[in-house]
Structures are given as C-alpha cells and as structure tokens.
Design an enzyme around this catalytic site. Structure first.
Site, PDB file in Angstrom:
ATOM      1  N   TYR A 139       9.472  -0.584  33.716  1.00 39.29           N
ATOM      2  CA  TYR A 139      10.826  -1.153  33.680  1.00 39.29           C
ATOM      3  C   TYR A 139      11.103  -1.916  34.974  1.00 39.29           C
ATOM      4  CZ  TYR A 139      16.011  -0.972  33.639  1.00 39.29           C
ATOM      5  OH  TYR A 139      17.357  -1.265  33.685  1.00 39.29           O
ATOM      6  N   SER A 141      18.259  -5.089  37.856  1.00 36.50           N
ATOM      7  CA  SER A 141      18.466  -3.682  38.230  1.00 36.50           C
ATOM      8  C   SER A 141      17.972  -3.442  39.641  1.00 36.50           C
ATOM      9  CB  SER A 141      17.685  -2.774  37.281  1.00 36.50           C
ATOM     10  OG  SER A 141      17.699  -1.442  37.756  1.00 36.50           O
TER      11      SER A 141
END
Ligand code: FAD
Ligand code: NAP
Lengths: 438, 245
Positions: free
Chosen positions: B151, B138
C-alpha cells in the site's frame, strides 16, 4: 472480519462494558454473522444500562447519518437512524421547522429517540416522540427488513417505539416536524413555593403554553418542600427578533477526583438558584438552545460527578396519586441529605404513547439525579421505589440502572406481549436484569 | 457554484468533504462502484443543499471507462472546476506477500488507476488554464515499512506523480493538492483499535477544504503527522531495518 473491542460507557458513568463494536457504514449493510447478541448504541445518552450489552456486540450507528428526503413544504423528514437531533435542528430551523418533541439534550440520535420513545416539555400537547414517527425500517438479526408504521406491521411498530433497541436495528425513520417562525421562544419563569402550587400552575398553564416544566429545590423541607421555578413557553410569533445567540459551548475539562456535587454544594446551589430571580415572575425571549438544552452548553458535564459517576431516578405517577406521592418522595429525598441538583417536575398529558413500553402516562413525572454514594443511595432508591409502587407509577428505563425486575413488570403491564417481539439475536444488560426471576 | 467531480465518492473521507461542498450549494458528480450507496449519498447531499448531484457507476480499475466518464461529467455539469480522487483499498500486507496477483492488484487500485485518471484530467485542466485536482495519498507513502509497504509504495507513486504534476501545471494556474492523511476512522480501518492519533473523516474533510481554499500543494492531516513523518523519514536505514514499524 474480527470486530474491534471497545469500552462503552453510559451517561451516568457508573456503568461501562467491554464490547465488540460493529460500525455499519450504510443502511444497506447487513448485520455480520454473530453468535453473540447485538444491541444498537446511539450516542450513549441513556444513563444506566439500557444501552449496554456486556459480552455482546454494539451496533454503533454514528455512520448512519444520511438524510434521505426533506420536504420543506410539509415538514416531513426521512433520515438514517444515527442522525442526531443537533444535526436535524441545524438543517430544519433555518427552513422554518422544529423537532415535534425534544428531550433536554440535542446530542441524541433519531434511533435512540425512537427506542426510548422520548418525551419533552410539550408532552401535555404533543405526546411522545413516537406520536410523530410516520414509519421506519427495522433490520432483524435474521436479515429481514420490515417497514413498520401504524398500517404496516403495526404491532412491530408498537414494540419498537420505546422498545429499548431489543426488537432490531432501526436503520432509518420518517418523522413529521413542527412549523416555527423563528428560533425564539417566549418564556416566563415563575417562582413558586410548594408542591400544591406546582400543580395549580400546571392547571393554569397547560392549555395556553406548549412547553411547561419545573425545577425543584430538593433541599427545602417543611414549609419549603417542593418549592421551585416553573417555566412555561411558546414558540415566538412571526416578526419576533431578539438579537444574537452565542452558540459557543464549553467542555468540562477533566474528571475531578471526587464529585463536585456534594451535600454542601447542593445546599448552596439549590438556595442560590431558587433565589436567582428576585421577582416572582420574569419574562424573556430566549433562543431555543438555552431554553431546551441548558446542559448542552457544557459538553461532558457528566464528568463533574467524579470517577464514581451518578444516577438518575425518573418516575411517572398516575394523576390520582400524583400530588401525595410526589410530596412523599421529595420529603424522603430532602431528609436523606442526598438532595439532587437537577430535580425536574413535569405534568404528562393524556395523549397515549404509541409504544408497548413507552414511559409516559397521564400524570406527573419527577426526575432526580444523585452522585453515586453506594449503599446509602441504594437505600434511598428502595424507599422511593416503594412510593412509586404504591402509587402505581413506573420508572424510566432510559434513566435507570437499579430498578428491581418486579417493579418493571408491574409498571409496564404490556411487557409479556412486548417480549414476543424481542429479536432473539438482540439483548441488553437492562433487559436481562429486569427479566431475571428473583 | 463550483462543478466538482468525485471519484471514489462512497469513501468516508470523500463523503465528509462532499458535505462541506453541498452546504455551499456546489454541483457534484459522484463516481463509485456501488449504485445504491451512491444514490443514498446523492440524496443526502441534495438535502444538505447541493444544487445538483449526479451519480455514475464505474470501477476505477476499468481504465477504458475513464474517458467516457470524464466526458459524461463535463457534459452533465457543463464543465469541471475541481476533481477529487479518493478511491483506494488498504492492502492486506501478509496476503500480498504470498500472492503476486494480489500485490499487483493493490498497486493497480491504489496507484495505476490514479495515474490513468490523472493523465486525461491534467491535460483537460491544462488546456483550460484553471481548475483544482485533489488526490488522497497517505502518510504511508512517505517511507516503506514492513507492515504495509505494498500500500505504502503505491501511495509513494501517487505522491511523486502528483508532485511532478503540480510543478508542470503550476504555470497553467492549475492547483494540484496532495493530501496525506494519518489514521482516519473509516470503513477501511474498521478492524483497527482506535487511539488518540485517530482523526474523524469530518476533520480530514475540513483540512482538505481549507487547503484547497488556500491553494496549498501538500498537506498532512491532521497537521501533527508532518512531524511524525519527519521523524520516521529521518531514521537512518541501518537502524530502520532493525525496528518494527
Ligand atoms: C442531559 C440529558 C437530558 C435528557 N432529557 C430527557 C428528556 O427530557 N426526556 C427523555 O425522554 N429523555 C431524556 N434524556 C434521555 C435521552 O433522551 C435518551 O436516553 C435517548 O434515548 C438517548 O439517545 P442516544 O441516541 O444517546 O441512545 P443510546 O443511549 O445510545 O441508546 C438508547 C437506546 O436506544 C437504542 N437504540 C439506539 N439507536 C437505535 C437504533 N438505530 N435502532 C434501535 N434501537 C436503537 C439502544 O439500544 C438503547 O436501548 C436525557 C438525557 C440527557 C443526557
Ligand atoms: N482511513 C485511513 O486511515 C486513511 C489514511 C490515509 C489515506 N487514506 C486514503 O483515503 C482515501 C479514502 O479512503 P477512506 O479512508 O475514506 O476509506 P473508505 O471509506 O473505505 O473508502 C475507500 C473507497 O474506495 C473505493 N474503491 C476501492 N476500490 C475501488 C475501485 N477499484 N474503483 C472505484 N472505487 C474503489 C471504495 O468503494 P466501494 O464502496 O465500492 O468499496 C470506497 O468507497 C483512500 O485513498 C485511502 O487510501 C485513508
């Protein structure tokens, strides 16, 4: 989970509403516990307020887009309710199948097609879309999942077909497709001069042609009233080949500050379009895309009506009163000076529609569109409503934003029976409007 | 026909990518946690043209299940050409700050499970001297930000790990593709308000497929995130600690 809020618009761009949005990602997902009412939202190709539910929760079906099974031998297709007609065509046409019934745009969902029990240019031979729906699953707000068909829960089936999304969420459905040999259509377009001639052409054509429809010049008055172009067509036989089809679509790039459609452009367009073909009759082999979906070649074409948007007005009138009432309506439109750009006449056949609130009935349907001109236009609608009422016709909820509740109830005599099947957890702007006692 | 293993196959991005592959007739082995959803996806991919689709239920955090799953996939398809790792959870940063257990769980799901899977996969492909490994990381892994650094740090591990793996496997002819999506409209981000920076899973799938065909190593998808992240990475730390991101 708190649901995000989004502004949803319907196709006419006159109406929009801020709504919480719930996006099921699979057909197995339950509906979230909610105090507000739900309403499914497919691709928002309904023109008025039947796909909107201000203050409620929109169930957007975009991610319910999976096929379940397809049998290329029998043409039976089962898929989730958010699959679009565009996607279905891309899958099945190369395998020799076609939609049994299609409206004038392929950017609609299977669920939306069922909920409006849509009709197409073949209504006189194929009936509505619902005729070809074998079964579906309905998810109710209490969590029940009902399998509905003509045998199982037949009344719920009849309420949901044409049920405007008010009986629950259709999660998937199974339909019967129609065989074709190739993507081509043999078409013929005939220039005709009057309303009476339109009815004669229908008499002559409806037996031998699967698809018939007419575009009407709405500006012509007197002798020219009701003149137009009558199109008829059939799927081409095996062995037809007709070169290449250019599938490129353009997008209407922005919302112009005022409607591009106005009295002058309408006048010009209608007469040029009427005379676009010099010969009285022209034959052509056409790809199915331009034949069925001429407007889909311009994405977001609804922007051309400017920031105030536009209205559609579609009625169907029983055969007995059809010709006189259509003449009267076209006359009222022509004299209002607010002519329409896409006026469409179509004969509906006698195959009965399966839904309690299905729109088509044996007779003739007229669809008109008008740039939003405020009070002036509302006066014209009142006049047209009177003609429809007197002819015992009715208006199409998928296109409607204005009809009085009393006209809806008179036009749809099964409305009370239908109301018994409405899911108490579902509602719409349209439904509240037409149920309101004045 | 390619033989493709997808872990986290119920992910919206993975499903969109699988549709592109199915249309080309590729054979697919789908791994995920939810059997009913895997079956529904498998049926769809068959209709779309996949010549063979199999499903397998596994939790990526069950490390002991990894090797049996890999064996099953290889056996069912008769070998493997491509592996896509797409599973993940978007951590609730606020909740993580209050719970060591939750934080470590998120790191396990988003980073350690990927490491555990990639180790045997890499060894098998290295021995074969061919194959492609696609891992969805990501943009969040490019720099830790206060709004989601749990995250983000897990994805940073995935990005660094796949970078090293790519170097190691390059000489064996194995492709390792690190995919860095920006905002994608998927169930993971259902509660977010969407704006112009948001992409569809279909768009991301298209980029993944194209990068794989071109044997690329790292992609941002959509590509403009490359620029956004270059700016975010270049903000001096002294200034960075004072802004909200
Ligand atoms: C250019 C154009 C041409 C058209 N031509 C025709 C035509 O020739 N004939 C015709 O009949 N119509 C025609 N229409 C209207 C269109 O076919 C219908 O409005 C259709 O229902 C739109 O589908 P949608 O998926 O966009 O649904 P929406 O407009 O989003 O919703 C329509 C209704 O369906 C309900 N609904 C949607 N999904 C579900 C679901 N999964 N379960 C239960 N309810 C659901 C909604 O609640 C709403 O009541 C045309 C529209 C356009 C824009
Ligand atoms: N959406 C974004 O904006 C975005 C941005 C950048 C990167 N990504 C990354 O893209 C990948 C795909 O995510 P998505 O956006 O497609 O979201 P998604 O649809 O929510 O998919 C996430 C998937 O991960 C699976 N999963 C979670 N934990 C698992 C576990 N322990 N074992 C097995 N599977 C597990 C979920 O399975 P279940 O169905 O069983 O829950 C789900 O299918 C993820 O790695 C995500 O981090 C997403």
């Amino acid at each position: 989970m708190t649901l995000p809020v989004q502004r949803l618009t319907s196709w006419g761009r006159v109406m929009s509403s801020e709504q919480a949005v719930y996006h099921p990602s699979s057909r197995f997902d339950p509906l979230p516990a909610e105090a507000r009412t739900y309403l499914p939202y497919g691709k928002g190709r309904s023109y008025g307020d039947s796909c909107l539910n201000p203050g409620g929760v929109a169930i957007k079906t975009g991610a319910l887009d999976r096929y379940i099974r397809f049998d290329p031998a029998s043409g039976v297709l089962a898929c989730e309710a958010g699959v679009s007609f565009d996607e279905i065509l891309r899958l099945v046409v190369p395998q020799g199948w076609f939609l049994p019934v299609t409206p004038g745009t392929r950017f609609i969902t299977l669920g939306g097609a069922i909920a409006n029990d849509v009709h197409g240019k073949n209504h006189h031979v194929a009936g509505t879309f619902g005729v070809h729906v074998r079964n579906f699953e309905l998810l109710r707000s209490d969590g029940q999942r009902l399998l509905c068909s003509r045998e199982l829960n037949p009344e719920m089936f009849a309420a949901t077909v044409g049920g405007l999304g008010l009986t629950g969420l259709v999660t998937w459905a199974e339909i019967q497709l129609r065989r074709i040999h190739n993507p081509w259509i043999n078409t013929e377009t005939i220039r005709y001069g009057s309303v009476a001639e339109f009815f004669e052409l229908c008499e002559l054509s409806d037996r031998d042609y699967e698809y018939t429809v007419a575009w009407v010049d709405c500006v012509g008055t007197g002798q020219r009233l009701g003149r137009g172009l009558f199109t008829r067509g059939n799927h081409a036989p095996a062995g037809t080949s007709a070169g290449r089809h250019n599938a490129k679509a353009h997008t209407f790039p922005f919302v112009p500050p005022v409607s591009v459609v106005n009295a002058w452009t309408l006048q010009a367009f209608n007469s040029v379009y009427y005379h676009k073909q010099l010969r009285r009759s022209a034959r052509q082999v056409q790809h199915y895309e331009p034949f069925f979906y001429p407007l889909d070649g311009m994405l977001e074409w609804n922007r051309m009506y400017g920031p105030r948007g536009f209205y559609q007005y579609q009625c169907v009138l029983p055969k007995a009163h059809g010709q006189a009432a259509i003449t009267e309506m076209l006359d009222a439109v022509a004299h209002s000076g607010m002519g329409s750009f896409l006026a469409v006449l179509k004969m509906c056949g006698t195959i009965s529609s399966p839904g309690m609130l299905s729109f088509p009935l044996p007779g003739v349907s007229l669809a008109l569109d008008f740039p939003n001109q405020g009070e002036r236009l509302q006066q014209l609608f009142t006049r047209l409503d009177d003609i429809v009422r007197a002819a015992q016709g009715r208006l199409y909820p998928a296109k409607d934003a204005c009809m009085p509740g009393e006209l809806f109830r008179a036009g749809y005599p099964q409305w009370q029976k239908f109301a018994g099947f409405v899911d108490p957890g579902f509602s719409s702007s349209f439904w509240r409007r037409v149920m309101e006692e004045k | 026909m390619k033989k493709i293993l997808i872990i986290g196959a119920t992910s919206a991005i993975a499903e969109a990518t699988a549709r592109l592959w199915a249309q080309r007739g590729e054979q697919l082995f789908l791994v995920g946690r939810n059997a009913a959803r895997l079956d529904a996806i498998a049926a769809d991919l068959r209709v779309r043209g996949s010549s063979k689709v199999l499903t397998y239920v596994m939790d990526a955090n069950d490390f002991a299940a990894h090797v049996p799953m890999l064996d099953a996939a290889e056996q069912a398809l008769g070998g493997l050409d491509t592996v896509l790792l797409a599973h993940g959870t978007l951590s609730d940063q606020q909740a993580c700050q209050q719970s060591v257990e939750l934080t470590l769980n998120e790191i396990t799901t988003n980073a350690l499970s990927t490491v555990a899977l990639l180790t045997p996969i890499a060894n098998r492909f290295e021995a074969l001297k061919r194959g492609s490994i696609v891992v969805i990381s990501s943009v969040a892994g490019d720099r830790g930000r206060q709004s989601n650094y749990v995250y983000g740090s897990a994805k940073a591990l995935v990005t660094a790990f796949t970078s090293g793996l790519r170097q190691r496997l390059a000489k064996s002819g194995v492709v390792v593709l690190t995919v860095k999506p920006g905002f994608v409209d998927t169930p993971m981000t259902a509660s977010f308000k969407k704006g112009p920076l948001w992409a569809t899973p279909a768009r991301v799938a298209h980029d993944i497929d194209r990068a794989l065909c071109k044997r690329q190593g790292v992609i941002y998808t959509p590509a403009f995130w490359c620029l956004i992240m270059a700016i975010i990475r270049s903000i001096p730390e002294r200034l960075f600690v004072r802004i909200k991101l």
